[in-house]
Design a protein around this motif. Sequence first.
Motif, mmCIF file in Angstrom:
data_model
loop_
_atom_site.group_PDB
_atom_site.id
_atom_site.type_symbol
_atom_site.label_atom_id
_atom_site.label_comp_id
_atom_site.label_asym_id
_atom_site.label_seq_id
_atom_site.Cartn_x
_atom_site.Cartn_y
_atom_site.Cartn_z
ATOM 1 N N MET A 1 2.240 -1.005 9.022
ATOM 2 C CA MET A 1 0.829 -0.648 8.930
ATOM 3 C C MET A 1 0.048 -1.637 8.056
ATOM 4 S SD MET A 1 -0.753 2.906 7.542
ATOM 5 C CE MET A 1 -0.031 2.571 5.941
ATOM 6 N N VAL A 2 0.697 -2.157 6.997
ATOM 7 C CA VAL A 2 0.001 -3.077 6.100
ATOM 8 C C VAL A 2 0.350 -4.541 6.382
ATOM 9 C CG1 VAL A 2 -0.130 -1.328 4.289
ATOM 10 C CG2 VAL A 2 1.778 -2.952 4.293
ATOM 11 N N GLY A 3 1.048 -4.797 7.484
ATOM 12 C CA GLY A 3 1.341 -6.164 7.883
ATOM 13 C C GLY A 3 2.456 -6.840 7.114
ATOM 14 N N LEU A 4 3.398 -6.054 6.579
ATOM 15 C CA LEU A 4 4.484 -6.630 5.778
ATOM 16 C C LEU A 4 5.864 -6.454 6.413
ATOM 17 C CD1 LEU A 4 3.573 -5.687 2.089
ATOM 18 C CD2 LEU A 4 3.311 -7.900 3.225
ATOM 19 N N ALA A 5 5.921 -5.992 7.634
ATOM 20 C CA ALA A 5 7.222 -5.739 8.261
ATOM 21 C C ALA A 5 8.099 -6.990 8.289
ATOM 22 C CB ALA A 5 7.031 -5.199 9.676
ATOM 23 N N ASP A 6 7.489 -8.150 8.525
ATOM 24 C CA ASP A 6 8.256 -9.390 8.595
ATOM 25 C C ASP A 6 8.655 -9.912 7.218
ATOM 26 O OD1 ASP A 6 8.073 -9.340 11.341
ATOM 27 O OD2 ASP A 6 6.339 -10.692 11.431
ATOM 28 N N PHE A 7 8.162 -9.273 6.173
ATOM 29 C CA PHE A 7 8.451 -9.722 4.803
ATOM 30 C C PHE A 7 9.334 -8.711 4.064
ATOM 31 C CE2 PHE A 7 4.539 -11.709 6.120
ATOM 32 C CZ PHE A 7 4.641 -13.009 5.648
ATOM 33 N N ARG A 8 9.953 -7.807 4.806
ATOM 34 C CA ARG A 8 10.687 -6.721 4.170
ATOM 35 C C ARG A 8 11.871 -7.206 3.328
ATOM 36 N NH1 ARG A 8 11.462 -6.754 9.578
ATOM 37 N NH2 ARG A 8 13.582 -6.980 10.409
ATOM 38 N N ASP A 9 12.416 -8.387 3.664
ATOM 39 C CA ASP A 9 13.567 -8.905 2.922
ATOM 40 C C ASP A 9 13.172 -9.959 1.883
ATOM 41 O OD1 ASP A 9 15.392 -7.306 4.335
ATOM 42 O OD2 ASP A 9 15.443 -8.750 5.987
ATOM 43 N N HIS A 10 11.862 -10.162 1.690
ATOM 44 C CA HIS A 10 11.391 -11.123 0.694
ATOM 45 C C HIS A 10 11.375 -10.491 -0.695
ATOM 46 C CE1 HIS A 10 10.261 -13.334 4.235
ATOM 47 N NE2 HIS A 10 9.632 -14.276 3.548
ATOM 48 N N PRO B 1 9.399 -10.237 -4.486
ATOM 49 C CA PRO B 1 7.988 -10.261 -4.886
ATOM 50 C C PRO B 1 7.454 -11.655 -5.202
ATOM 51 C CG PRO B 1 9.080 -8.391 -5.894
ATOM 52 C CD PRO B 1 10.158 -9.190 -5.211
ATOM 53 N N ALA B 2 8.279 -12.530 -5.773
ATOM 54 C CA ALA B 2 7.819 -13.881 -6.112
ATOM 55 C C ALA B 2 7.440 -14.693 -4.884
ATOM 56 C CB ALA B 2 8.902 -14.615 -6.907
ATOM 57 N N GLN B 3 7.906 -14.261 -3.718
ATOM 58 C CA GLN B 3 7.596 -14.972 -2.471
ATOM 59 C C GLN B 3 6.328 -14.457 -1.804
ATOM 60 O OE1 GLN B 3 11.741 -13.993 -1.052
ATOM 61 N NE2 GLN B 3 11.684 -16.129 -0.337
ATOM 62 N N LEU B 4 5.670 -13.487 -2.428
ATOM 63 C CA LEU B 4 4.492 -12.862 -1.845
ATOM 64 C C LEU B 4 3.227 -13.248 -2.608
ATOM 65 C CD1 LEU B 4 5.820 -9.203 -1.413
ATOM 66 C CD2 LEU B 4 6.000 -11.100 0.215
ATOM 67 N N SER B 5 2.090 -13.190 -1.924
ATOM 68 C CA SER B 5 0.803 -13.370 -2.589
ATOM 69 C C SER B 5 0.448 -12.095 -3.361
ATOM 70 C CB SER B 5 -0.285 -13.661 -1.550
ATOM 71 O OG SER B 5 -0.505 -12.505 -0.739
ATOM 72 N N GLY B 6 -0.588 -12.173 -4.187
ATOM 73 C CA GLY B 6 -1.008 -11.003 -4.945
ATOM 74 C C GLY B 6 -1.414 -9.845 -4.055
ATOM 75 N N GLY B 7 -2.133 -10.144 -2.980
ATOM 76 C CA GLY B 7 -2.540 -9.092 -2.052
ATOM 77 C C GLY B 7 -1.359 -8.453 -1.348
ATOM 78 N N MET B 8 -0.380 -9.264 -0.995
ATOM 79 C CA MET B 8 0.819 -8.731 -0.332
ATOM 80 C C MET B 8 1.614 -7.843 -1.283
ATOM 81 S SD MET B 8 1.855 -12.240 1.650
ATOM 82 C CE MET B 8 3.281 -11.668 2.569
ATOM 83 N N ARG B 9 1.675 -8.231 -2.546
ATOM 84 C CA ARG B 9 2.382 -7.391 -3.517
ATOM 85 C C ARG B 9 1.686 -6.033 -3.677
ATOM 86 N NH1 ARG B 9 3.158 -12.476 -6.145
ATOM 87 N NH2 ARG B 9 1.337 -12.172 -7.477
ATOM 88 N N GLN B 10 0.368 -6.027 -3.669
ATOM 89 C CA GLN B 10 -0.338 -4.761 -3.800
ATOM 90 C C GLN B 10 -0.186 -3.911 -2.544
ATOM 91 O OE1 GLN B 10 -0.597 -3.716 -6.560
ATOM 92 N NE2 GLN B 10 -2.702 -3.620 -7.223
ATOM 93 N N ARG B 11 -0.085 -4.543 -1.387
ATOM 94 C CA ARG B 11 0.189 -3.791 -0.161
ATOM 95 C C ARG B 11 1.557 -3.108 -0.255
ATOM 96 N NH1 ARG B 11 -2.915 -5.699 4.608
ATOM 97 N NH2 ARG B 11 -4.450 -7.205 3.859
ATOM 98 N N ALA B 12 2.526 -3.834 -0.790
ATOM 99 C CA ALA B 12 3.856 -3.245 -0.974
ATOM 100 C C ALA B 12 3.792 -2.090 -1.970
ATOM 101 C CB ALA B 12 4.837 -4.312 -1.455
ATOM 102 N N ALA B 13 2.976 -2.243 -3.003
ATOM 103 C CA ALA B 13 2.833 -1.176 -4.000
ATOM 104 C C ALA B 13 2.219 0.078 -3.382
ATOM 105 C CB ALA B 13 1.978 -1.671 -5.170
ATOM 106 N N ILE B 14 1.275 -0.104 -2.461
ATOM 107 C CA ILE B 14 0.689 1.042 -1.764
ATOM 108 C C ILE B 14 1.747 1.757 -0.932
ATOM 109 C CG2 ILE B 14 -0.956 1.726 0.032
ATOM 110 C CD1 ILE B 14 -2.798 -0.505 -0.979
#
Length: 276
Positions: A123-132, A134-147
């Motif tokens: 839903m938040v566009g992170l399915a392809d990053f599930r095995d990454h 946090p250091a490999q993510l942008s700030g916005g992506m990290r907050q999406r994961a936090a949600i």
Amino acid sequence: MHTSHLSADRVSKTYQGTAGTVEAVHNATFSIEKGEFVSILGPSGCGKSTLLMMLAGLEPATSGTIMEAGQPVAGPRNDIGMIFQDATLLPWKTVMQNVLFPIDILKKNVGDYRDRAMELLRMVGLADFRDHKPAQLSGGMRQRAAICRALIHDPHLLLMDEPFSALDAITRDEMNVALLDIWQRYKKTGVFITHSIREAVLLSDRILVMTRRPSTIVCDVKVPFERPRQPSIVETMEFNDLCNALRHTIEHGADAGAHPLPSRRSPHAPTLATSE
């Protein structure tokens, strides 16, 4: 007859410091219905986050009563999800592991929640990053994961403490759109802390306005725009008139009712009702 999901009755918080007693929140009274998204808006340092911590049961109130789902809030509860200014992801865990971390804490079967975790990540566009990590993510992506992490255990109440304040303007706008989509789908009861007037108007059903100390709620505003809400609404005259009226209220505090609203306002712009 509606029963409020979350309510505060004459809630105050004082601290004892070297300079004496400091009152962070004074006599806050309000109620929030099930499924409502309510923002608490005010300048930095006015006690918004302190009030949120009391609603979460992470900080005791000095006086007054907080009720959630018919029970007094006397400490942390499992039916509450929290999102902070920092994503606070565990750096050694993957995105998927971070999202599922609350399930570990609650001592539930992680396997039962993997499908929900994937649904949230898609839903938040992170399915392809599930095995990454946090250091490999942008700030916005990290907050999406936090949600996603905050929603994984299907909490009844979601509390958000300026979750997008550290992001750049473009990413913050993207996160506001993402949160609009999430809210339309899951319809949780939510409290959102922000000092951004435009963010509060875009996201909220109602806005509670706090002023500088002594901090108190001086205004309870119903946002008149229907849902589902499109981001383009920020370009309308009605949206900007409401933002200007709220800014006026914050600047003048408890005396807002004695001052006229800005002259450049649509005849359809809402009138702000100050709290008693």
